[in-house]
Design a protein around this motif. Structure first.
Motif, PDB file in Angstrom:
ATOM      1  N   GLU A  41       0.839  -1.210   0.000  1.00  0.00           N
ATOM      2  CA  GLU A  41       0.000   0.000   0.000  1.00  0.00           C
ATOM      3  C   GLU A  41       0.872   1.258   0.000  1.00  0.00           C
ATOM      4  OE1 GLU A  41      -3.463   0.875   0.650  1.00  0.00           O
ATOM      5  OE2 GLU A  41      -3.793  -0.996  -0.439  1.00  0.00           O
ATOM      6  N   LEU A  45       1.400   4.264  -2.966  1.00  0.00           N
ATOM      7  CA  LEU A  45       1.194   5.705  -2.783  1.00  0.00           C
ATOM      8  C   LEU A  45       2.464   6.475  -3.163  1.00  0.00           C
ATOM      9  CD1 LEU A  45      -0.550   8.097  -1.757  1.00  0.00           C
ATOM     10  CD2 LEU A  45       0.609   7.824   0.434  1.00  0.00           C
ATOM     11  N   ARG A 175      -5.237  13.243  -0.189  1.00  0.00           N
ATOM     12  CA  ARG A 175      -5.788  13.633  -1.474  1.00  0.00           C
ATOM     13  C   ARG A 175      -6.371  12.429  -2.210  1.00  0.00           C
ATOM     14  NH1 ARG A 175      -1.779  16.849  -5.057  1.00  0.00           N
ATOM     15  NH2 ARG A 175      -2.510  16.129  -7.072  1.00  0.00           N
ATOM     16  N   TYR A 176      -5.738  11.281  -2.044  1.00  0.00           N
ATOM     17  CA  TYR A 176      -6.241  10.115  -2.744  1.00  0.00           C
ATOM     18  C   TYR A 176      -7.176   9.290  -1.871  1.00  0.00           C
ATOM     19  CZ  TYR A 176      -2.633  11.573  -5.906  1.00  0.00           C
ATOM     20  OH  TYR A 176      -1.867  12.329  -6.742  1.00  0.00           O
ATOM     21  N   ALA A 178      -6.766   7.715   0.935  1.00  0.00           N
ATOM     22  CA  ALA A 178      -6.276   6.477   1.533  1.00  0.00           C
ATOM     23  C   ALA A 178      -6.146   6.688   3.041  1.00  0.00           C
ATOM     24  CB  ALA A 178      -4.939   6.089   0.918  1.00  0.00           C
ATOM     25  N   LEU A 181      -3.402   5.107   5.206  1.00  0.00           N
ATOM     26  CA  LEU A 181      -2.054   5.622   4.946  1.00  0.00           C
ATOM     27  C   LEU A 181      -1.842   7.012   5.542  1.00  0.00           C
ATOM     28  CD1 LEU A 181      -1.321   4.387   1.330  1.00  0.00           C
ATOM     29  CD2 LEU A 181      -0.356   3.576   3.484  1.00  0.00           C
TER      30      LEU A 181
ATOM     31  N   ARG B 464      -7.275   9.519 -10.753  1.00  0.00           N
ATOM     32  CA  ARG B 464      -7.518  10.336  -9.584  1.00  0.00           C
ATOM     33  C   ARG B 464      -7.356   9.513  -8.305  1.00  0.00           C
ATOM     34  NH1 ARG B 464      -9.794  15.412 -10.127  1.00  0.00           N
ATOM     35  NH2 ARG B 464     -10.703  14.997 -12.146  1.00  0.00           N
ATOM     36  N   THR B 465      -7.559   8.226  -8.428  1.00  0.00           N
ATOM     37  CA  THR B 465      -7.309   7.373  -7.271  1.00  0.00           C
ATOM     38  C   THR B 465      -6.167   6.453  -7.647  1.00  0.00           C
ATOM     39  OG1 THR B 465      -8.904   5.840  -8.157  1.00  0.00           O
ATOM     40  CG2 THR B 465      -9.692   7.364  -6.497  1.00  0.00           C
ATOM     41  N   PHE B 466      -5.505   5.921  -6.622  1.00  0.00           N
ATOM     42  CA  PHE B 466      -4.443   4.996  -6.959  1.00  0.00           C
ATOM     43  C   PHE B 466      -4.805   3.637  -6.407  1.00  0.00           C
ATOM     44  CE2 PHE B 466      -3.463   5.837  -2.657  1.00  0.00           C
ATOM     45  CZ  PHE B 466      -2.790   4.724  -2.208  1.00  0.00           C
ATOM     46  N   ALA B 468      -3.247  -0.178  -5.175  1.00  0.00           N
ATOM     47  CA  ALA B 468      -2.032  -0.903  -4.823  1.00  0.00           C
ATOM     48  C   ALA B 468      -1.921  -2.142  -5.683  1.00  0.00           C
ATOM     49  CB  ALA B 468      -2.059  -1.285  -3.355  1.00  0.00           C
TER      50      ALA B 468
END
Lengths: 324, 468
Positions: A41, A45, A175-176, A178, A181, B464-466, B468
């Motif tokens: 993870e 990022l 911002r994403y 998560a 994290l 816009r999103t990531f 894993a």
């Protein structure tokens, strides 16, 4: 005018220390993220937020080098003739990191992937350490590649890059969206802040013993305002992140790390190499100075708005894919 | 003899020269696509927008991915080079940084500008309005041009130094304009600029020439071949003229370099043009084809024209025999490849003009496929000609390479060199693997359903999103 050129040089070094530092900081956390599965993870990022920065931070480095050899040829010669091992090691870190960051995107076998992660992370330690070590060797006035001062500066830079890297990754994680994290990097930013305070204090003591002429202006002269800003802001950012007050922390991180560089530079001014070489002694002929400043001014007029556009587009997320 | 003495007195000289040559030779391979590919990409994007051709836009976007990877690697190898000036040649920079460095000061800012706009361009595909995207991209060619100008201004200064006032070996005054615009810049700049645009055109087109040979001949392949190849084809004949002007300017500016390029031993009229061949320590020529009086004719348009020989310069101020032979062979190879390129270009332009379509001969595409490699070799040999031909000087007539070299122990430089060779080999391997993999994936995609070209590339628009 020589002071103005020295200041431009300082700005380039500071920009690299913060922008490049954030980048290398991310690499350090990549190294510490643990095994392939556990660190997945966090690594994703780090990849995601480093992608647009890629190798462009090298721009600051090239700028600093070029300003140095054109504006202060004598400084360039003196420093490189003595400190070449440090620069060579920093460079090795720099290329390994660039190469393996790209490589882990194409490595398919898990083992190769793991090796790419490892080399990428390790090289993120080399570069900030050895660049900062060269500043330490300069600050001591003795230009010894491996001395207490160079090691102290190197360690401070590692703590500082880890700190700024974690702080920025908190922002990216938010911002994403998560959530886990955010907490992950918040904890790490706090630890790094504590480490930075500890290593920074140790470095200050080292300076006190090794370079008393630098120590005095740092705590009671031109360098003091900046030293004070660092000493106040680092705990403040640590506190904000610890309490989960996620506002202003990134700006303050940059200010804290940037002031540290300023504290060193202002403390040793007007010397470029304490006790050996002043700004006035090393500076290039007058007309070269004029050209350097004219070019810098013209380009700032162009680059300023360009950076503005980039920032504007980035903040509007205009440079990211629409929701899929 | 003299060079052997320098080697003895400056132990780090040999490894330093090898290291500089190696890292520059690597970097110069990245320059053509780094500076000129943005222009080709923008041209293709412009064609796509003007003719509303989605295929052209797809090509442009794929090229931009290659451009990104290329730029990233070039940024790293370029950073290494700037440090090497200090690590390997600290005394040259210490003495002449204020004049030699001016060009680089301009280049650094141009690089800055390029980095910003290449970022906007790469990450802006389909995020910005098409016209806006193209407009941002249009900053890239002038920025690349400015960067090339800076680097070449510095290199030209090393060949024809000017604008410095020395007092007791220290530069006390610099005439900025004279130091930037030296005599050599006039020809070096245009020669190099055309060379990199030509190379980029031939290299990019060669990829699609291979595809043509393998039987893929649809609109996509044709367009991606024709645009870059036509750019290169227009430039190739011009380059013959510019190259000729450059070589003849050297007769006055750097006679020892010119003599090495033509392996002329004594200054004379009716000088033959030696094609291929080697010169020995007595000035005798072995092998090669000698065309009577041609060199004199080329230099002065008359067989009576006097051409400088190596012996017109003191032995310790001109290239050694080995260096002269390297310069000569590199020069001949460059000229030969340039001439073949120009012939191929004329073929292409002729058919294009008469039949309104590219040639269809299989031999044309075989040669076009080789033109990419040929162009790279021509860039390398051209660079070898100018650098080796300048020996033993780092600043022509002013400072010797041996007087500029670092005082670091030779073992240090050898170690660094070894590390760099290993790392550069790794980078080259990753770089090529990445490009091959991208191209294979794009080909698969063209058969199946399309996706974004940057998937699998390290740089490109991010979701816009990531995940894993």
């Amino acid at each position: 005018m020589p002071d103005l050129i020295a200041f431009t040089l300082l700005l380039a070094i500071t920009a690299y220390s913060t922008a490049g530092g954030v980048d290398f900081g991310a690499g350090i956390w990549d190294l510490l993220a643990g095994g392939s599965r556990r660190g997945r993870e966090a690594r994703a990022l780090i990849d995601h937020s480093m992608a647009p920065v890629w190798e462009v931070n090298n721009v600051w480095l090239v700028l600093a080098i070029v300003l140095c050899w054109t504006g202060f040829p004598l400084l360039f010669q003196t420093v490189f003739a003595r400190l070449y091992p440090l620069f060579a090691l920093a460079l090795v870190g720099l290329i390994l990191r660039g190469a393996f960051f790209a490589f882990r995107h194409i490595a398919e076998a898990p083992r190769a992937h793991r090796i790419a992660d490892l080399v990428f992370g390790l090289s993120s330690l080399l570069t900030p350490f050895f660049f900062a070590a060269s500043l330490g060797a300069i600050a001591s006035g003795r230009l010894e590649s491996f001395s207490l001062m160079s090691i102290a500066f190197g360690l401070v830079s590692l703590a500082a890059t880890a700190f700024s890297g974690a702080s920025f990754l908190v922002g990216d994680a938010r911002r994403y969206g998560a959530i886990e994290l955010v907490g992950y990097f918040r904890r790490r930013a706090v630890i790094a802040a504590l480490a930075l305070i500890a290593v920074g204090s140790a470095a200050l003591i080292t300076i006190g013993f090794e370079a008393p002429d630098l120590f005095r202006p740092m705590l009671a002269g031109k360098g003091f305002p900046f030293a004070l800003v660092t000493m106040v802001l680092t705990p403040v950012v640590g506190f904000l992140l610890w309490r989960g007050v996620l506002r202003w922390y990134r700006v303050l991180t940059v200010a804290a790390v940037g002031s540290m560089v300023f504290a060193w530079a202002f403390a040793q001014s007007p010397y470029l190499v304490p006790g050996q070489l002043t700004i006035a002694q090393a500076v290039a002929p007058f007309s070269t100075q004029v050209l350097l400043l004219v070019v810098a001014a013209v380009v700032l007029l162009v680059i300023g708005p360009a950076m503005g556009v980039l920032y504007y587009l980035d903040q509007r997320s205009a440079l990211e894919s629409p929701e899929t | 003899m003299t060079s052997a003495l320098w080697l003895a007195s400056e132990p780090a000289l040999l490894p330093s020269r090898i290291q500089m040559a190696f890292t520059l030779a690597s970097h110069v391979l990245l320059v053509p696509l780094g500076v000129a590919l943005p222009s080709l990409t923008l041209l293709m994007e412009g064609i796509g927008l003007a003719s509303k051709d989605p295929v052209a836009l797809k090509i442009a976007r794929r090229w931009s991915v290659v451009m990104a990877v290329q730029f990233a690697v070039g940024a790293v190898t370029g950073t290494i080079l700037s440090f090497e000036f200090g690590i390997l040649w600290p005394r040259m920079l210490g003495q002449f940084g204020g004049a030699f460095g001016l060009g680089f000061a301009i280049e650094a800012w141009a690089f800055f500008l390029e980095a910003i706009f290449i970022g906007i361009y790469l990450y802006g595909w389909e995020r910005l309005r098409p016209r806006t995207h193209l407009l941002f991209g249009l900053v890239l060619p002038p920025a690349g041009l400015l960067g090339a100008f800076g680097v070449l201004a510095s290199n030209s200064w090393m060949n024809t130094p000017a604008g410095t006032t020395l007092k007791a070996g220290k530069v006390v005054d610099v005439d900025v304009m004279a130091a930037l615009f030296t005599r050599a810049l006039g020809y070096e700049f245009w020669h190099f600029l055309i060379a990199i645009y030509m190379t980029a055109g031939f290299v990019v087109a060669s990829v699609y020439a291979v595809a043509w040979l393998r039987g893929r001949r649809d609109h996509y392949q044709r367009l991606a071949f024709a645009v870059p190849f036509t750019v290169a084809a227009v430039l190739a004949p011009i380059q013959l003229v510019v190259g000729d002007l450059s070589a003849r300017a050297l007769v006055a500016d750097q006679p020892s370099k010119f003599a090495a390029m033509e392996i002329t031993w004594t200054t004379r009229d009716h000088n033959p043009e030696v094609i291929g061949g080697l010169i020995d320590a007595n000035g005798d020529i072995h092998f090669g084809i000698s065309v009577p009086s041609l060199d004199s004719l080329l230099v002065g348009y008359s067989p009576n024209a006097v051409v400088p020989g190596l012996t017109s310069v003191a032995a310790n101020a001109r290239p050694t025999i080995v260096e002269a032979n390297i310069t000569h062979l590199a020069f001949d190879l460059m000229v030969g490849l340039g001439s073949v390129g120009a012939a191929l270009a004329v073929w292409h332009l002729w058919v294009l003009w008469r039949r309104r379509r590219p040639p269809e001969s299989i031999w044309f595409y075989r040669l076009a496929a080789l033109a990419g490699i040929g162009a790279y070799i021509a860039v390398e040999t051209g660079w070898i000609t100018t650098e080796v031909g300048r020996q033993p000087w780092i600043v022509f007539g002013v400072m010797r390479v041996a007087d500029a070299v670092t005082t670091a122990p030779a073992s240090f430089v050898w170690t660094m060199l070894t590390a760099l060779v290993v790392i550069y080999a790794l980078i080259a391997y990753f770089f090529v693997t990445l490009l091959l993999r991208l191209s294979a994936r794009w080909r698969r995609e063209d058969l199946n359903q399309p996706s974004e070209p940057e998937v699998g590339a390290p740089y490109g628009p991010r979701p816009r999103t990531f995940t894993a």
